[in-house]
Design a protein around this motif. Structure first.
Motif, short mmCIF file in Angstrom:
data_model
loop_
_atom_site.label_atom_id
_atom_site.label_comp_id
_atom_site.label_asym_id
_atom_site.label_seq_id
_atom_site.Cartn_x
_atom_site.Cartn_y
_atom_site.Cartn_z
N SER A 244 2.64 45.88 50.95
CA SER A 244 4.27 45.85 50.74
C SER A 244 4.51 46.56 49.26
N PHE A 245 5.46 47.57 49.27
CA PHE A 245 5.90 48.28 48.32
C PHE A 245 7.28 48.25 48.02
N VAL A 246 7.84 46.95 47.24
CA VAL A 246 9.39 46.60 47.23
C VAL A 246 9.65 46.33 45.86
N PRO A 247 10.34 47.42 45.07
CA PRO A 247 10.84 46.98 43.91
C PRO A 247 11.81 45.91 43.59
N LEU A 248 12.32 45.54 44.62
CA LEU A 248 13.26 44.13 44.80
C LEU A 248 12.81 42.96 45.31
N SER A 249 11.53 42.71 45.27
CA SER A 249 10.74 41.68 45.94
C SER A 249 11.29 40.17 45.39
N ASN A 250 11.61 39.44 46.41
CA ASN A 250 11.88 38.13 45.94
C ASN A 250 10.61 37.10 45.49
N ARG A 251 9.49 37.50 46.18
CA ARG A 251 8.45 36.86 45.98
C ARG A 251 7.68 37.28 44.38
N ASP A 252 8.09 38.45 43.96
CA ASP A 252 7.75 38.75 42.65
C ASP A 252 8.86 38.11 41.56
N ALA A 253 10.15 37.87 42.05
CA ALA A 253 11.01 37.50 41.31
C ALA A 253 10.67 35.91 41.01
N VAL A 254 10.36 35.29 41.97
CA VAL A 254 9.88 33.80 42.03
C VAL A 254 8.73 33.66 41.12
N ASP A 255 7.87 34.61 41.10
CA ASP A 255 6.65 34.50 40.21
C ASP A 255 6.96 34.49 38.87
N LYS A 256 8.10 35.32 38.45
CA LYS A 256 8.57 35.48 37.08
C LYS A 256 9.31 34.11 36.70
N LEU A 257 9.82 33.64 37.56
CA LEU A 257 10.67 32.19 37.40
C LEU A 257 9.88 31.18 37.20
N VAL A 258 8.52 31.23 37.66
CA VAL A 258 7.48 29.86 37.60
C VAL A 258 6.81 30.26 36.27
N SER A 259 6.70 31.74 35.89
CA SER A 259 5.93 31.94 34.40
C SER A 259 6.72 31.53 33.63
N LEU A 260 8.23 31.53 33.46
CA LEU A 260 9.21 30.92 32.50
C LEU A 260 9.20 29.51 32.40
N VAL A 261 9.14 28.94 33.50
CA VAL A 261 9.14 27.41 33.44
C VAL A 261 7.82 26.68 32.95
N LYS A 262 6.51 27.32 33.18
CA LYS A 262 5.43 26.98 32.68
C LYS A 262 5.41 27.09 31.11
N LYS A 263 6.01 28.37 30.85
CA LYS A 263 5.77 28.64 29.30
C LYS A 263 6.54 27.82 28.58
N ALA A 264 7.88 27.29 29.09
CA ALA A 264 8.64 26.40 28.38
C ALA A 264 8.32 25.29 28.52
N HIS A 265 7.45 24.60 29.52
CA HIS A 265 7.13 23.32 29.86
C HIS A 265 8.12 22.38 30.19
N TYR A 266 9.03 23.21 31.12
CA TYR A 266 10.19 22.27 31.85
C TYR A 266 9.47 21.32 32.77
N GLN A 267 9.99 20.04 32.79
CA GLN A 267 9.66 19.10 33.76
C GLN A 267 10.57 18.76 34.74
N ARG A 268 11.79 18.57 34.37
CA ARG A 268 13.06 18.00 35.32
C ARG A 268 13.96 19.07 35.35
N ILE A 269 13.94 19.62 36.71
CA ILE A 269 14.59 20.70 37.17
C ILE A 269 15.54 20.48 38.21
N ILE A 270 16.73 20.96 38.21
CA ILE A 270 17.64 20.78 39.09
C ILE A 270 17.60 22.26 39.83
#
Length: 484
Positions: A244-270
């Motif tokens: 796949s070659f998609v500059p607007l990929s949802n999967r890549d966007a979720v990867d970015k979100l996960v990296s943010l959550v891990k970096k900040a060590h968020y535990q309780r998320i709504i």
């Protein structure tokens, strides 16, 4: 006129010829006269068991019980099986698989005669027995400029986008391979990708760019063209030869979100969602990231669907309703009005929203109302608004981090006044231009970071291409990129 035929003692063959003769004579007006090599009583004795047997197993169905459309549909299915059987004889497993796939699509909801079922089962068995051999001889995703084909919509509603992708591909390829020849197939002129596939396999391309539309991408992926493809949309289960070659990929966007959550060590998320397919897909991807990884700390992710409005959803999320209930109980108990301040839950660390912009922009002000302005809000759009819509909404956003594609953010900053469909035309040209450069580089090296007009392009260890989005801060007209 009369037609004469003499039958041998091979009863079954003679009976078939009788039926054929009667049908032929009925069409031509000839009067059939049969000469038998033995007596009629002997014939009747020999034929009777065969006829009874056929009636018992139901192999022959009276033509009157099927409509004309049903009979035509069965003929079409018979043709597909014949093609699959011919491909089997020629040891063309990928074509057998493709014909059976189309057989299942066209035969959906049709009660198949027993003979068609048996033939289909035999072909399935043939494919199952050859799966291991097929995997051992599977091709590798590699770019070869010998016979390049673009499968794009060159007419119809997506023609402008398809033509721009084609122009970008052609320009980029010519600059690297001056003698290359890029052929194009208009995907819009075919009723199905199966029809396009039958032409593509005859052309025998060494590399395919496209398709562009998601439904066509999925369909062509299942048909296994046995040629490397770079498609311009996301796939659920891509074959090894498809990237796949998609500059607007949802999967890549979720990867970015996960990296943010891990970096900040968020535990309780709504996580706030709506009932749209895209919102639910983002939620599923987000959950699957955590289930697939072993974490050193627990992560509590609670999904809160928006049923009627954002206020009610957040009220449930922060448990303010319990505070109101305690206040009502205390007033009844002491029989006197009391001064009251809502006390929401204090353990909440992050609010994530997979929502359209009109809903997402309400979240931070409501959090501030509940005295939870210290809780960050990250917005990953379930549906991106047009550049004009989003630019107009910027003054009303408050304290929100947005995960957006680089190309989209650049268009917002330039504040273009084009309509959404016209805005993407420039992106499509760049998409084709960068796609050609990217596949050539993947053939030359196993890791890659390329800065492009669509953002930073990376190649992971599985040889998949990614455009990871950036984080932008939205607050009363401010629109700035945040550092990771």
């Amino acid at each position: 006129m009369m037609a004469f035929i003499q039958f041998s003692k091979t009863v079954s063959t003679s009976w078939c010829l009788v039926k054929l003769l009667i049908k032929t004579c009925g069409r031509t007006g000839l009067l059939p006269v049969a000469i038998f090599a033995y007596s009629l009583p002997a014939l009747s004795v020999d034929f009777q068991p065969e006829l009874e047997s056929k009636n018992q197993v139901g192999l022959e169905q009276p033509e009157s019980s099927l409509s004309l459309d049903q009979q035509i549909k069965l003929i079409d299915l018979e043709i597909l099986l014949l093609k699959a059987e011919l491909a089997q004889k020629n040891a063309q497993k990928d074509q057998v698989r493709a014909y059976l796939s189309e057989f299942r699509v066209q035969g959906a909801g049709i009660e198949l005669p027993l003979n068609l079922q048996n033939r289909m089962a035999a072909l399935k068995l043939y494919l199952n027995q050859s799966v291991q051999a097929h995997e051992e001889t599977a091709q590798v995703f590699v770019f070869k400029p010998d016979r390049i084909l673009a499968v794009l919509p060159m007419s119809g509603p997506y023609a402008q986008a398809g033509q721009k992708v084609y122009e970008g591909l052609k320009s980029s390829l010519k600059s690297i391979y001056p003698d290359s020849n890029l052929e194009v197939l208009d995907s819009n002129i075919y009723d199905s990708m199966f029809e396009a596939w039958e032409w593509i396999r005859l052309y025998q391309p060494t590399f395919i760019f496209g398709p562009l539309i998601k439904e066509n991408v999925e369909a062509l992926n299942h048909l296994e063209l046995n040629a490397p493809m770079l498609v311009f949309n996301e796939l659920e289960n891509p074959s090894p030869l498809v990237k796949s070659f998609v500059p607007l990929s949802n999967r890549d966007a979720v990867d970015k979100l996960v990296s943010l959550v891990k970096k900040a060590h968020y535990q309780r998320i709504i996580v706030l969602t709506d009932d749209s397919d895209n919102s639910q897909a983002l939620m599923n991807d987000f959950k699957s990231h955590w289930s697939e990884q072993s974490l050193v700390y627990p992560v509590d992710i609670q999904e809160q669907p928006i049923v009627s409005n954002v206020d009610q959803a957040l009220e449930k999320s922060v448990n303010s309703i319990k505070s109101i209930s305690r206040k009502a109980w205390l007033q009844r108990t002491i029989r006197s009005p009391i001064q009251f301040t809502e006390r929401p839950r204090q353990d909440l660390e992050l609010v994530v929203s997979f929502l359209p912009y009109r809903l997402a922009m309400q979240i931070s002000p409501i959090l501030e109302y509940y005295q939870l302005s210290s809780v960050p809000h990250i917005w990953l759009p379930s549906k991106r608004p047009s550049v004009d819509e989003f630019t107009s909404s910027l003054p009303f956003w408050q304290a929100t981090s947005a995960i957006l594609p680089v190309s989209y953010a650049r268009s917002v900053k330039q504040n273009k006044e084009n309509a959404d469909s016209n805005k993407h035309v420039g992106i499509f040209y760049a998409l084709g231009e960068v796609a050609a450069k990217a596949v050539i580089e993947t053939t030359r090296q196993h890791s890659m970071v390329m800065n492009t007009q669509l953002g930073q392009l990376t190649l992971d260890e599985s040889q998949n291409l990614h455009f990871y989005p950036d984080i932008y801060w939205l607050d009363t007209g401010v629109f700035e990129k945040l550092t990771d």
